[in-house]
Design an enzyme around this catalytic site. Structure first.
Site, short mmCIF file in Angstrom:
data_model
loop_
_atom_site.label_atom_id
_atom_site.label_comp_id
_atom_site.label_asym_id
_atom_site.label_seq_id
_atom_site.Cartn_x
_atom_site.Cartn_y
_atom_site.Cartn_z
N GLY A 55 50.01 -12.38 49.48
CA GLY A 55 51.17 -11.50 49.52
C GLY A 55 51.59 -10.98 48.17
O GLY A 55 52.54 -10.22 48.06
N CYS A 56 50.87 -11.39 47.13
CA CYS A 56 51.16 -10.89 45.79
C CYS A 56 50.18 -9.78 45.45
O CYS A 56 48.99 -9.91 45.72
CB CYS A 56 51.04 -12.00 44.75
SG CYS A 56 52.39 -13.16 44.77
N GLN A 57 50.68 -8.73 44.83
CA GLN A 57 49.82 -7.63 44.40
C GLN A 57 48.89 -8.10 43.29
O GLN A 57 47.72 -7.76 43.26
CB GLN A 57 50.70 -6.49 43.92
CG GLN A 57 49.94 -5.25 43.52
CD GLN A 57 50.87 -4.15 43.04
OE1 GLN A 57 52.08 -4.35 42.90
NE2 GLN A 57 50.34 -2.98 42.81
#
Length: 141
Positions: A50-52
């Site tokens: 969920g982290c870029q």
């Protein structure tokens, strides 16, 4: 220090800055002092989904307290995870699970992040709490 006391300390620190450029610089500086994850733990299993940016998080328990290490390939993200580690590391799973993250709103962090970074922040907090849940269940067996 309790989690709440650490959060209040962070709120005080952020109130000293006049604008968000100074706050971003401070967050980046915090990233330079992060307890770095060992290379052997930089695996897909330890990547926060969920982290870029790439963010790796590992947890160990010593004397019923969780100690987190992390790293990121982005300097601002590294600072954000460093901020969270400062709050949650060296506390029991119960303390982590019972705590809130209102300090993030109080310092205005979420509203000053891009939507993808804000989602990443939520994912980081979720992963920290998931480690606490996992260790809480192990400790209560």
């Amino acid at each position: 220090m309790t989690i709440k006391e650490i959060q209040e300390e962070i709120i005080d620190e952020f109130s000293m800055f006049d604008d968000w450029m100074e706050r971003y610089e401070y967050i980046i500086e915090l990233g330079k002092s992060i307890p770095l994850i060992e290379d052997q733990y930089k695996t897909d299993d330890n990547t926060i989904k969920g982290c870029q940016s790439k963010v790796w998080l590992n947890a160990d328990v010593k004397e019923d307290k969780i100690f987190f290490t992390a790293d990121s390939d982005a300097i601002l993200t590294k600072g954000i995870i460093a901020l969270l580690l400062r709050v949650f590391s060296n506390h029991t799973p119960k303390e982590i699970l019972d705590s809130d993250t209102d300090f993030i709103d109080e310092i205005g962090l979420k509203e000053h992040l891009s939507p993808t970074r804000a989602n990443g922040l939520v994912s980081m907090i979720k992963q920290l709490k998931l480690y606490a849940i996992a260790y809480q269940s192990k400790l209560s067996q």
